[in-house]
Design a protein around this motif. Structure first.
Motif, PDB file in Angstrom:
ATOM      1  N   SER A  90      15.671  28.073 -17.758  1.00 29.48           N
ATOM      2  CA  SER A  90      15.190  28.695 -19.000  1.00 29.48           C
ATOM      3  C   SER A  90      14.487  27.653 -19.856  1.00 29.48           C
ATOM      4  CB  SER A  90      16.363  29.315 -19.775  1.00 29.48           C
ATOM      5  OG  SER A  90      16.908  30.413 -19.082  1.00 29.48           O
ATOM      6  N   ARG A  91      13.649  26.863 -19.227  1.00 27.92           N
ATOM      7  CA  ARG A  91      13.005  25.740 -19.913  1.00 27.92           C
ATOM      8  C   ARG A  91      12.181  26.175 -21.121  1.00 27.92           C
ATOM      9  NH1 ARG A  91      12.852  21.137 -16.401  1.00 27.92           N
ATOM     10  NH2 ARG A  91      13.531  21.652 -14.285  1.00 27.92           N
ATOM     11  N   HIS A  95      16.450  30.447 -27.326  1.00 28.00           N
ATOM     12  CA  HIS A  95      17.674  31.067 -27.826  1.00 28.00           C
ATOM     13  C   HIS A  95      18.617  31.415 -26.671  1.00 28.00           C
ATOM     14  CE1 HIS A  95      15.197  31.357 -31.381  1.00 28.00           C
ATOM     15  NE2 HIS A  95      16.218  31.826 -32.080  1.00 28.00           N
ATOM     16  N   VAL A  96      19.882  31.130 -26.873  1.00 27.59           N
ATOM     17  CA  VAL A  96      20.885  31.436 -25.853  1.00 27.59           C
ATOM     18  C   VAL A  96      20.947  32.936 -25.586  1.00 27.59           C
ATOM     19  CG1 VAL A  96      23.362  31.357 -25.330  1.00 27.59           C
ATOM     20  CG2 VAL A  96      22.234  29.368 -26.338  1.00 27.59           C
ATOM     21  N   THR A  97      20.713  33.746 -26.610  1.00 27.19           N
ATOM     22  CA  THR A  97      20.728  35.199 -26.412  1.00 27.19           C
ATOM     23  C   THR A  97      19.680  35.620 -25.387  1.00 27.19           C
ATOM     24  OG1 THR A  97      19.284  35.389 -28.353  1.00 27.19           O
ATOM     25  CG2 THR A  97      21.642  35.783 -28.683  1.00 27.19           C
ATOM     26  N   HIS A  98      18.496  35.014 -25.447  1.00 26.06           N
ATOM     27  CA  HIS A  98      17.439  35.342 -24.488  1.00 26.06           C
ATOM     28  C   HIS A  98      17.821  34.881 -23.083  1.00 26.06           C
ATOM     29  CE1 HIS A  98      14.456  35.112 -28.109  1.00 26.06           C
ATOM     30  NE2 HIS A  98      15.162  36.230 -28.101  1.00 26.06           N
ATOM     31  N   MET A  99      18.478  33.733 -22.998  1.00 21.69           N
ATOM     32  CA  MET A  99      18.892  33.214 -21.694  1.00 21.69           C
ATOM     33  C   MET A  99      19.931  34.123 -21.049  1.00 21.69           C
ATOM     34  SD  MET A  99      19.209  29.181 -22.704  1.00 21.69           S
ATOM     35  CE  MET A  99      17.898  28.332 -23.586  1.00 21.69           C
ATOM     36  N   ILE A 100      20.855  34.620 -21.846  1.00 16.89           N
ATOM     37  CA  ILE A 100      21.866  35.543 -21.327  1.00 16.89           C
ATOM     38  C   ILE A 100      21.203  36.817 -20.822  1.00 16.89           C
ATOM     39  CG2 ILE A 100      23.781  37.050 -22.016  1.00 16.89           C
ATOM     40  CD1 ILE A 100      24.779  34.793 -23.798  1.00 16.89           C
ATOM     41  N   ILE A 105      21.941  39.678 -17.722  1.00 22.25           N
ATOM     42  CA  ILE A 105      21.799  41.125 -17.900  1.00 22.25           C
ATOM     43  C   ILE A 105      20.687  41.696 -17.029  1.00 22.25           C
ATOM     44  CG2 ILE A 105      21.183  42.925 -19.560  1.00 22.25           C
ATOM     45  CD1 ILE A 105      22.632  41.295 -21.698  1.00 22.25           C
ATOM     46  N   TYR A 106      19.525  41.055 -17.029  1.00 24.55           N
ATOM     47  CA  TYR A 106      18.392  41.588 -16.266  1.00 24.55           C
ATOM     48  C   TYR A 106      18.641  41.557 -14.760  1.00 24.55           C
ATOM     49  CZ  TYR A 106      15.688  41.294 -20.619  1.00 24.55           C
ATOM     50  OH  TYR A 106      15.238  41.450 -21.905  1.00 24.55           O
ATOM     51  N   LYS A 107      19.519  40.677 -14.311  1.00 23.08           N
ATOM     52  CA  LYS A 107      19.809  40.575 -12.880  1.00 23.08           C
ATOM     53  C   LYS A 107      20.931  41.516 -12.440  1.00 23.08           C
ATOM     54  CE  LYS A 107      18.219  35.808 -12.344  1.00 23.08           C
ATOM     55  NZ  LYS A 107      18.579  34.420 -11.951  1.00 23.08           N
ATOM     56  N   ILE A 108      21.768  41.918 -13.383  1.00 25.75           N
ATOM     57  CA  ILE A 108      22.923  42.749 -13.035  1.00 25.75           C
ATOM     58  C   ILE A 108      22.640  44.234 -13.231  1.00 25.75           C
ATOM     59  CG2 ILE A 108      25.323  43.277 -13.644  1.00 25.75           C
ATOM     60  CD1 ILE A 108      25.643  40.339 -14.425  1.00 25.75           C
TER      61      ILE A 108
END
Length: 218
Positions: A90-91, A95-100, A105-108
C-alpha cells in the motif's frame, strides 16, 4: 529496548512471551514497534503472530496443543480481531482505513458487499479490543512518517509496527509515540528451527533425527 531520557536506545533483556510485546507491567500499551535489519525475521514474526492469533481463536483447542516459540499465547485472547496490513503493498495509500479496505475487505467480499463490510469493521473497532499489525514501515513511501489512523476508533486499538531501524530514527517519530520498542536479530537456534520445519514437511514414518543430521551435514 529502552528509550533513555536523552533519546538513546539501549538494549535490555530478551523477551519470552507475547505479553512482553504489549505490556509494561500490568498496563497494556497501544504502540509497539519491532525493528530489525533486512532478513532478521520481522515479517516472519508478524506472520507467526497472526497464525498464533488464529489458533487461539479457533473453536477447537486442537490447534493450540503444540506450544509456540513464545509458549504463552493467552495475551492474544484479549484481541478479538486482528488486521494484518502489508505496508509494502500500500505504498501510495496514506490512511490505514483505505489499506484495510483494499487488502482485506475488497479481497474477501463481493463488490456489492463492500460498504456493509466496512461499516461492520468500524462497528467492531468501536466495541472490542483489536490489534492492527503494520508490516514494513520502511517500505511504505508516504510523505508522512506514519500512516494516518484518522477515521479509526482508537479506544480499543493496539498497533504493532515492524520496520528497519533507519526508519524509526526519523525525527518525526517522537520517542513519546513509542510505548514499546523491540529488536529482532534473527534465528538463534538455526538447527532447531530446521528440525521443526523438516518435521512438518516430512512423512511422520521417517526417522527425523537421521534426516535432520543429513540436512545439517549438507
Amino acid at each position: 529496548m529502552k528509550i533513555e531520557n536523552d533519546g538513546r536506545r539501549t538494549q535490555q533483556e530478551e523477551i519470552l512471551t507475547y505479553k512482553d510485546c504489549f505490556y509494561r507491567g500490568d498496563n497494556l500499551c497501544k504502540r509497539t514497534y519491532l525493528q530489525g535489519e533486512p532478513g532478521s525475521g520481522k515479517t516472519s514474526f508478524a506472520a507467526k503472530l497472526g497464525v498464533d492469533w488464529c489458533n487461539v481463536h479457533e473453536s477447537s483447542n486442537e490447534s493450540t496443543k503444540e506450544q509456540t516459540a513464545f509458549v504463552v499465547v493467552d495475551t492474544l485472547h484479549k484481541f478479538k480481531f486482528l488486521f494484518f496490513i502489508s505496508l509494502r503493498d500500500s505504498r501510495e495509500q496514506t490512511h490505514v482505513t483505505h489499506m484495510i479496505q483494499t487488502q482485506l475487505i475488497y479481497k474477501i467480499y463481493a463488490a456489492d458487499e463492500w460498504e456493509n463490510a466496512y461499516n461492520l469493521v468500524l462497528k467492531i473497532m468501536r466495541n472490542v479490543m483489536y490489534l492492527v499489525v503494520q508490516d514494513g514501515l520502511d517500505e511504505w513511501s508516504g510523505k508522512e512518517a506514519l500512516p494516518s489512523m484518522d477515521g479509526i476508533p482508537k479506544d480499543h486499538c493496539i498497533v504493532l509496527t515492524t520496520s528497519r531501524p533507519w526508519k524509526l530514527a526519523d525525527e518525526r517519530i517522537k520517542n513519546s509515540q513509542i510505548d514499546i520498542l523491540l529488536e529482532v536479530y534473527g534465528i538463534i537456534d538455526s538447527y532447531g528451527f530446521s528440525k521443526r520445519i523438516l518435521r512438518h514437511l516430512l512423512d511422520e514414518t521417517k526417522d527425523l533425527n537421521e534426516l535432520w543430521n543429513s540436512f545439517g551435514n549438507f
